[in-house]
Design an enzyme around this catalytic site. Sequence first.
Site, PDB file in Angstrom:
ATOM      1  N   GLU B 205       0.833  -1.208   0.000  1.00 14.73           N
ATOM      2  CA  GLU B 205       0.000   0.000   0.000  1.00 14.73           C
ATOM      3  C   GLU B 205       0.866   1.256   0.000  1.00 14.73           C
ATOM      4  O   GLU B 205       1.825   1.359   0.763  1.00 14.73           O
ATOM      5  CB  GLU B 205      -0.908  -0.027   1.237  1.00 14.73           C
ATOM      6  CG  GLU B 205      -2.137   0.834   1.122  1.00 14.73           C
ATOM      7  CD  GLU B 205      -3.215   0.447   2.144  1.00 14.73           C
ATOM      8  OE1 GLU B 205      -4.074  -0.399   1.814  1.00 14.73           O
ATOM      9  OE2 GLU B 205      -3.197   0.977   3.259  1.00 14.73           O
ATOM     10  N   PRO B 374      -1.813  -2.659  10.332  1.00 17.78           N
ATOM     11  CA  PRO B 374      -2.570  -2.279   9.131  1.00 17.78           C
ATOM     12  C   PRO B 374      -4.072  -2.356   9.359  1.00 17.78           C
ATOM     13  O   PRO B 374      -4.555  -3.209  10.096  1.00 17.78           O
ATOM     14  CB  PRO B 374      -2.127  -3.324   8.097  1.00 17.78           C
ATOM     15  CG  PRO B 374      -1.659  -4.485   8.884  1.00 17.78           C
ATOM     16  CD  PRO B 374      -1.213  -3.995  10.224  1.00 17.78           C
ATOM     17  N   GLY B 375      -4.777  -1.451   8.711  1.00 12.35           N
ATOM     18  CA  GLY B 375      -6.237  -1.535   8.720  1.00 12.35           C
ATOM     19  C   GLY B 375      -6.684  -2.314   7.502  1.00 12.35           C
ATOM     20  O   GLY B 375      -5.875  -2.934   6.810  1.00 12.35           O
ATOM     21  N   HIS B 400      -2.523  -6.949  15.822  1.00 12.35           N
ATOM     22  CA  HIS B 400      -1.795  -7.018  14.547  1.00 12.35           C
ATOM     23  C   HIS B 400      -2.583  -6.446  13.376  1.00 12.35           C
ATOM     24  O   HIS B 400      -2.070  -6.324  12.281  1.00 12.35           O
ATOM     25  CB  HIS B 400      -1.381  -8.454  14.250  1.00 12.35           C
ATOM     26  CG  HIS B 400      -2.433  -9.281  13.539  1.00 12.35           C
ATOM     27  ND1 HIS B 400      -3.710  -9.439  14.018  1.00 12.35           N
ATOM     28  CD2 HIS B 400      -2.361  -9.994  12.391  1.00 12.35           C
ATOM     29  CE1 HIS B 400      -4.391 -10.212  13.199  1.00 12.35           C
ATOM     30  NE2 HIS B 400      -3.605 -10.565  12.198  1.00 12.35           N
ATOM     31  N   GLY B 401      -3.852  -6.114  13.588  1.00 13.30           N
ATOM     32  CA  GLY B 401      -4.620  -5.611  12.451  1.00 13.30           C
ATOM     33  C   GLY B 401      -6.057  -5.323  12.854  1.00 13.30           C
ATOM     34  O   GLY B 401      -6.372  -5.261  14.045  1.00 13.30           O
ATOM     35  N   LYS B 476      -2.964  -5.370  -4.720  1.00 10.79           N
ATOM     36  CA  LYS B 476      -3.487  -6.557  -4.032  1.00 10.79           C
ATOM     37  C   LYS B 476      -3.371  -7.801  -4.894  1.00 10.79           C
ATOM     38  O   LYS B 476      -3.397  -7.712  -6.117  1.00 10.79           O
ATOM     39  CB  LYS B 476      -4.981  -6.359  -3.735  1.00 10.79           C
ATOM     40  CG  LYS B 476      -5.245  -5.488  -2.549  1.00 10.79           C
ATOM     41  CD  LYS B 476      -6.572  -5.819  -1.902  1.00 10.79           C
ATOM     42  CE  LYS B 476      -6.610  -7.194  -1.315  1.00 10.79           C
ATOM     43  NZ  LYS B 476      -5.727  -7.394  -0.175  1.00 10.79           N
TER      44      LYS B 476
END
Lengths: 141, 477
Positions: B205, B374-375, B400-401, B476
């Site tokens: 990203e 990360p989101g 972690h997310g 992705k």
Amino acid sequence: MKRFEYFEHTADTLFRAYGKDFEEALGNVILAVYNVIVDTEQVRAEVERSFTVKAGKQEALVYDLVEELLYLLDTEGFLCHNVKRCSFSGRPGAWKAGVVLVGDVRAERYDVSGQVKAPTYNQMLIGEWDGKVFIQAVLDL
Amino acid sequence: MDIKKLNAYSYEVPRSGDMRVPVKIFASAPLLEKMQADNCVQQGVNVATSLPGICGASLMMPDAHQGYGFSIGGVAAIDCEKGCISPGGIGFDINCGVRLLATSLTVDDVRPRIREVLDVLFKRVPPGVGGQSLFRLDDAQLHAVLRSGASWCVDNSYGVQGDLDHCEEDGSLEGLAKLEKVSPRAKARGRKQLGTLGAGNHFLEVQVVDEIIDPKVAAVFGIKEKGQIVIMIHCGSRGLGHQVCSDYLRRMENTFPEIMASLPEKDLIYAPAQSDLAKDYFGAMCAAANFAWANRHMIGHQVREGLRELFGEKTEVKTVYDVAHNIAKLEEHVIDGEKRKVWVHRKGATRAFPPGHPAVPKDYQKVGQPILIPGSMGTSSYVLVGTEKAMQESFGSTAHGAGRLMSRKQANATWRGEDLKKELEEKKIYVKAASWRGVSEEAPGAYKDVSEVVKVSHDAGIGNLVAKVVPLGVVKG
């Protein structure tokens, strides 16, 4: 008869494959796994791949069979169109499945999405219901 | 199930019946409610009950959700002499993790050229199922990667020493990794995958710094100002790591059938600490972890080269940090007033070490270890910093997310990848994906609110907020 279906699972995928007997259900496990990755109908029938798995328990046989599919994908890019043959034989402690698949090794041709990391034993069940054999398990995605 | 509220951000399932330790859950009331919607709290209880040598508590991080055996977001510290090691407590994607790169570029440099940037990154970092490496490894090279991890990359002129200095374990568990314990099948699966993203929730990203919450710490991490471009990489050890986990799950099942028969979930299978199999698995897991660090390092190298190709050779691209969030680490923790060596299993959990800890890079000694959370695609991600309280409360661990809320099946039924892409473009977030289905499965609405997750981490003091970043473009699988 429905060959396989998927059920809700928060992080991963729970599949259930059906067959008139264990052998047929095992063949439908293959399609259930590949259809997480790609629409198998779209995959061209260009090459054959065959393998044999052996395990002491039927659950372990299912686990090893799924792992073999992922090995073929990672090492050769093989995607399945159909199961040409899936035979099941043996006895408790020594089960065996022989598989011949038809498909394509050019994964870049297709909309390949779901990454199956591994089979799991999570919610794995093998049983009979309504005159059909079913095999279910969670795939780690 | 008896769940007691301890305070606004933590709960406990007290020890009862066969439980060896209690379960401690880091969550707000809304996050706990979501956890209770699936089976994950019961999985925390299963870990507390089934694993010999578990110390303190079976922990659940704020993003916990149902996994197999362990929950995702589960942490367990297990005595490395009298306890056990459990591959299911690490996960199939060994050393899945996150790397963050800070650049000298700004949003004004990148936004007008974002499609071009994504095209270059897409070409340089093959995504998707079957995405094959641009770096072909012979046997000797693959073995060197398994032995030395990211160090091999720098020795071969990929990346720089600074990348290693700002990486958990300096990007290498050399000395612990036993490449001879990695099966030929695992090696065959990984051979063509170095420097590839994979699919699922893995991504690359292009992000912009949106808010600096702790300017002093952010500056130390190289996060200088709002509008700065950073790059986040999320992936792991690919097929090689998956196969290592599978190989050892099956070997443990065959070697310890009596243990297998006693477990509530087969994926909790473990090897007793003193067994050869425990030592072999730990050695193989460390080798797979090395492969993952080398993988993210090579992706980082490709990103640096790609950005310099577009924006000039003087473009700075520095590694902020690289964290593992699926791993077991041999660590020393104070437990009941006594220093003990434990295997800290972090399955979907990030190490969160405090200032002054010897494992924290020299450059970050005064502030603590960066934590990268990360989101979901199209939403914010966060940088946090490790704390002393995390050492006391969570064996130096935090979330972690975002944690999934909705199954992939449901997400596919709710959104179409093409529509989602358009919606994101309206918000000026561009997506380049190997597959449309990969986009819909990872729809932002399929995840919990990452802001709530990091708020709990911050309020509980197990990882403090430093900066918020938002996406401009996503590659992705």
